[in-house]
Design an enzyme around this catalytic site. Structure first.
Site, mmCIF file in Angstrom:
data_model
loop_
_atom_site.group_PDB
_atom_site.id
_atom_site.type_symbol
_atom_site.label_atom_id
_atom_site.label_comp_id
_atom_site.label_asym_id
_atom_site.label_seq_id
_atom_site.Cartn_x
_atom_site.Cartn_y
_atom_site.Cartn_z
ATOM 1 N N LYS A 1 38.976 37.424 25.497
ATOM 2 C CA LYS A 1 39.204 36.560 26.952
ATOM 3 C C LYS A 1 38.977 35.220 26.929
ATOM 4 O O LYS A 1 38.660 34.512 25.568
ATOM 5 C CB LYS A 1 37.291 36.957 27.615
ATOM 6 C CG LYS A 1 36.260 36.541 26.313
ATOM 7 C CD LYS A 1 35.754 37.148 26.221
ATOM 8 C CE LYS A 1 34.648 37.339 25.203
ATOM 9 N NZ LYS A 1 33.554 38.526 25.858
ATOM 10 N N ARG B 1 35.290 46.955 21.211
ATOM 11 C CA ARG B 1 36.088 45.745 22.059
ATOM 12 C C ARG B 1 37.288 45.224 20.851
ATOM 13 O O ARG B 1 36.732 44.241 19.873
ATOM 14 C CB ARG B 1 34.811 44.521 21.451
ATOM 15 C CG ARG B 1 34.656 42.790 21.965
ATOM 16 C CD ARG B 1 33.841 42.275 21.477
ATOM 17 N NE ARG B 1 32.478 43.086 22.473
ATOM 18 C CZ ARG B 1 32.189 42.952 23.810
ATOM 19 N NH1 ARG B 1 33.281 41.709 24.060
ATOM 20 N NH2 ARG B 1 30.884 42.835 24.503
ATOM 21 N N LYS C 1 39.737 36.071 35.471
ATOM 22 C CA LYS C 1 38.382 36.698 34.780
ATOM 23 C C LYS C 1 37.624 36.058 36.009
ATOM 24 O O LYS C 1 37.233 35.455 36.430
ATOM 25 C CB LYS C 1 37.817 35.861 33.727
ATOM 26 C CG LYS C 1 36.934 36.223 33.250
ATOM 27 C CD LYS C 1 36.862 36.205 31.980
ATOM 28 C CE LYS C 1 35.602 37.193 30.668
ATOM 29 N NZ LYS C 1 34.062 37.299 31.390
ATOM 30 N N GLU D 1 36.322 44.965 38.730
ATOM 31 C CA GLU D 1 35.306 44.043 39.011
ATOM 32 C C GLU D 1 34.676 43.941 40.512
ATOM 33 O O GLU D 1 35.844 44.007 41.415
ATOM 34 C CB GLU D 1 35.798 42.479 38.300
ATOM 35 C CG GLU D 1 34.314 41.891 37.973
ATOM 36 C CD GLU D 1 33.795 41.849 36.659
ATOM 37 O OE1 GLU D 1 34.282 42.271 35.534
ATOM 38 O OE2 GLU D 1 33.292 40.729 36.339
ATOM 39 N N ARG E 1 28.149 48.407 34.183
ATOM 40 C CA ARG E 1 28.635 48.658 33.028
ATOM 41 C C ARG E 1 27.972 49.367 31.526
ATOM 42 O O ARG E 1 28.614 50.285 30.747
ATOM 43 C CB ARG E 1 28.130 46.929 32.314
ATOM 44 C CG ARG E 1 29.372 47.069 31.053
ATOM 45 C CD ARG E 1 29.606 45.405 31.136
ATOM 46 N NE ARG E 1 29.632 44.958 30.020
ATOM 47 C CZ ARG E 1 30.072 43.861 29.964
ATOM 48 N NH1 ARG E 1 30.255 42.692 30.973
ATOM 49 N NH2 ARG E 1 29.850 43.561 28.207
ATOM 50 N N GLU F 1 45.072 37.356 33.287
ATOM 51 C CA GLU F 1 44.667 38.052 34.642
ATOM 52 C C GLU F 1 43.866 37.191 34.694
ATOM 53 O O GLU F 1 42.605 36.685 33.928
ATOM 54 C CB GLU F 1 44.274 39.498 34.754
ATOM 55 C CG GLU F 1 45.425 40.587 35.386
ATOM 56 C CD GLU F 1 44.925 41.703 34.811
ATOM 57 O OE1 GLU F 1 43.803 42.065 35.280
ATOM 58 O OE2 GLU F 1 45.323 42.605 33.975
ATOM 59 N N ARG G 1 31.242 44.585 36.290
ATOM 60 C CA ARG G 1 32.198 45.105 36.744
ATOM 61 C C ARG G 1 31.844 46.916 36.473
ATOM 62 O O ARG G 1 30.499 47.429 36.246
ATOM 63 C CB ARG G 1 31.740 45.557 34.599
ATOM 64 C CG ARG G 1 33.807 46.681 34.391
ATOM 65 C CD ARG G 1 34.564 46.002 33.857
ATOM 66 N NE ARG G 1 35.491 46.296 33.043
ATOM 67 C CZ ARG G 1 35.808 46.342 31.974
ATOM 68 N NH1 ARG G 1 35.019 45.599 30.877
ATOM 69 N NH2 ARG G 1 36.806 46.736 31.718
HETATM 70 P P1 AMP Z 1 32.012 38.789 28.959
HETATM 71 O O1 AMP Z 1 31.149 39.685 30.349
HETATM 72 O O2 AMP Z 1 31.563 37.432 29.244
HETATM 73 O O3 AMP Z 1 32.183 39.834 27.590
HETATM 74 O O4 AMP Z 1 33.717 39.244 29.694
HETATM 75 C C1 AMP Z 1 34.386 40.733 29.738
HETATM 76 C C2 AMP Z 1 34.339 41.287 31.125
HETATM 77 O O5 AMP Z 1 34.503 40.116 31.908
HETATM 78 C C3 AMP Z 1 34.521 42.152 31.332
HETATM 79 O O6 AMP Z 1 33.848 43.443 30.981
HETATM 80 C C4 AMP Z 1 34.876 42.136 33.288
HETATM 81 O O7 AMP Z 1 33.423 42.766 33.499
HETATM 82 C C5 AMP Z 1 34.891 41.370 33.269
HETATM 83 N N1 AMP Z 1 36.298 40.680 33.896
HETATM 84 C C6 AMP Z 1 36.943 39.823 35.008
HETATM 85 N N2 AMP Z 1 38.196 40.296 35.449
HETATM 86 C C7 AMP Z 1 38.714 41.092 34.629
HETATM 87 C C8 AMP Z 1 39.661 40.968 34.432
HETATM 88 N N3 AMP Z 1 40.362 40.781 34.755
HETATM 89 N N4 AMP Z 1 39.965 42.540 33.030
HETATM 90 C C9 AMP Z 1 39.020 42.618 32.829
HETATM 91 N N5 AMP Z 1 38.297 42.935 32.883
HETATM 92 C C10 AMP Z 1 37.228 41.184 33.260
#
Ligand code: AMP
Length: 569
Positions: A419, A413, A242, A290, A262, A240, A247
């Site tokens: 990611k 996690r 990102k 998101e 969040r 998907e 969130r």
């Molecule tokens: P990070 O903040 O870099 O740890 O990345 C994780 C965050 O990406 C999640 O907590 C979401 O807020 C965001 N996110 C964006 N797009 C998506 C998606 N398609 N699925 C899940 N999380 C997503």
């Protein structure tokens, strides 16, 4: 509270996890019904349960004023003590302990319930003076050891080597219940105190997901490159976009709609268009997604969304300037409008996605305040790299790669979600020190020293220093904040309360002894403030090491393997 503090001290004194669990398993069953939930929440190092949106809002400056005032020592004494231990609770015990001969405690020693009541009263008071008065009353009744732990809990920095898993194991052992049932109840309630009570009452199975009780969010693990991702999640992985927003978890039953952030705070008031839009959806339930700034068919950069964060009631003008949409990517519970809502956390992602798609939301770009995340299946490293480039061309941050068979694991996690971000990923750090700038930045605190987390010790370790990349308005606002949250001053340099999360961009990472993390950054710059993140969410030394290791293959390798596009900036 004194007894709780003694047990905490013993838990801290042993490195053996079995001994830590045993100490707590012996203690928890001796507590009264009122005490058990409080003791468990405090053991998690928090004044309130995680699911409870409250925070005391007590700044370090207020704590320092109360402690030094009670001890009758100069204002700088706490800072000096802090410098010796880098631990606020220890520093408080140190200052109060030395003054103890001249300052006997006054009043009854506080019981656990008294401390919990004082925390609630601090939260309910407005302004540092009122909060400080409640805190001073509480502290005056505490001996130094108790004060140490009251402050550790208040500052969210318990440091007794008790991870969440160990606390759950202790609860399971204390009441002789299966550990899996304790973990499951913990995920569903988001409240370790309530979980302990359910364990005691043999009612863990009754824990269930409830509307308007936000659940912890499922998190993603970082992945180094496309090959690693396919090795982990292949042969078929779901990919998907990102999205770079914040969130949100949307709960809805009939006309009642709430949005949670969040950190599980209710942010419904900040995004009225999403709340209103949700009233028209033809079902009840809980969505995960998101929230993005989105205008004229284009995703706007995160800085645009930042203009709306924290505004309780956004004006029409800001809503027109920065419209938002909610992109849904998961569904945690669902039922027909006004009907029974069925939880779906244990169902595989493929089933959850089917339920989500059945809602008939448009894809991002097709209009409407709700949209469905862009998803494709990939079967090779090449496919994955192509998908990454496509996501970037849609102005998104990178990819989330998901295992279609994975359940939804709140607060975890795991490896179900990986990611993949842009090359030379930025690092989320917390500001630990600030200085006044030079030249036109002479009168403001614009030079930041920042740190990442060392997971082994739980402490914050510095990684670099940057001159602000922020706007003048942001610097002015942050200067006021840092003034109010200065812990200690050393000439130009101020140690500040480690709360402000910043995203740091850089050119190169090198191993170096200059900073306590063992790494330093070349050309670090502040990409943006991250008010949506808490200090618990900053990157760790292990994250930095993963990026550093990726760089050892040379930037060319990194660009193709991790990202497929050149780094920005
Ligand atoms: P990070 O903040 O870099 O740890 O990345 C994780 C965050 O990406 C999640 O907590 C979401 O807020 C965001 N996110 C964006 N797009 C998506 C998606 N398609 N699925 C899940 N999380 C997503």
């Amino acid at each position: 509270m004194r007894r709780w503090s003694e047990v905490a001290e013993r838990v801290a004194a042993t490195t053996r996890t079995s001994e830590k669990t045993r100490l707590l398993a012996d203690e928890l069953p001796t507590l009264s019904p009122d005490e058990l939930p409080i003791a468990a929440v405090f053991l998690a190092g928090r004044p309130f349960a995680e699911v409870d949106g409250r925070s005391t809002g007590l700044g370090w400056a207020t704590i320092a004023a109360a402690v030094t005032g009670l001890a009758g020592v100069p204002a700088g004494a706490l800072g000096e003590a802090y410098d010796r231990s880098s631990d606020l609770g220890v520093a408080v015990a140190d200052v109060l302990g030395r003054a103890n001969g001249s300052r006997p405690e006054t009043g009854e020693p506080p019981a656990l319930v008294d401390v919990a009541a004082a925390f609630a009263a601090i939260e309910a008071s407005s302004g540092p003076a009122a909060k400080g008065a409640v805190f001073t009353d509480l502290l005056a009744r505490c001996d130094p050891l108790t004060a140490k732990y009251v402050v550790k809990i208040l500052s969210g920095d318990l440091r007794i080597g008790l991870r969440e898993g160990l606390l759950e194991a202790a609860i399971a052992a204390a009441f002789d219940r299966p550990l899996d049932s304790v973990k499951r109840a913990g995920m569903l309630t988001g409240d370790v105190g309530a979980t302990a009570v359910l364990a005691r009452d043999d009612a863990l199975d009754s824990a269930s997901l409830r509307l308007f009780h936000p659940l912890k969010f499922m998190l993603a693990s970082p992945a180094e490159d496309a090959a690693e991702i396919m090795a982990r999640l292949g042969p078929t992985a779901w990919v998907e976009d990102k999205y770079d927003g914040i969130r949100v978890q949307l709960h809805r039953a009939g006309d009642e709609v709430r949005l949670y952030s969040r950190d599980l705070h209710d942010v419904s008031g900040q995004f009225p268009e999403v709340v209103d839009g949700a009233r028209d959806l033809p079902w009840d339930g809980i969505l995960d997604g998101e929230l993005l700034a989105y205008r004229d068919g284009e995703v706007m950069p995160f800085v645009a969304l930042q203009k709306r964060l924290g505004r309780k009631a956004p004006s029409t003008s800001i809503r027109t300037q920065v419209p938002v949409i909610c992109v849904a990517f998961d569904v945690l519970a669902m039922g027909p409008r006004g009907g029974r809502v069925e939880p779906g956390l244990d169902a595989p992602l493929s089933d959850r996605r089917e339920r989500l798609e059945a809602l008939g939301l448009p894809l991002v770009g097709d209009g409407g305040v709700f949209a469905l995340s862009h998803r494709v299946s990939v079967e090779s490293v090449d496919d994955l790299e192509r998908a990454f480039a496509d996501a970037r061309s849609r102005n998104n941050e990178g990819l989330m790669v998901k295992d279609p068979t994975s359940p939804y694991s709140p607060g975890r996690r795991g490896l179900g979600w990986l990611k993949m971000k842009k090359a030379l990923a930025t690092i989320d750090c917390v500001v630990v020190g600030v200085e006044v700038g030079h030249g036109k930045r002479h009168g403001v605190l614009s030079d930041y020293t920042f740190a990442v987390r060392d997971e082994a010790s739980g402490s914050l370790v510095t990684i670099g220093k940057a001159y602000s990349g922020l706007t003048d308005a942001e610097i002015a606002e942050m200067t006021a904040w840092f003034e109010a949250h200065t812990v200690e001053r050393f000439g130009r340099y101020r140690v500040v309360e480690p709360t402000i999360v910043v995203e740091i961009a850089f050119d190169v990472i090198v191993r170096s002894n200059r900073h306590r993390s063992g790494f330093s950054l070349r050309f670090p710059r502040i990409a943006q403030l991250r008010p949506d993140k808490t200090v618990a969410e900053i990157d760790t030394v292990a994250d930095v090491e993963a990026i550093w290791r990726g760089l050892q293959h040379g930037p060319e390798h990194l660009v193709t393997a991790r990202a497929g596009s050149r780094p920005e900036g």
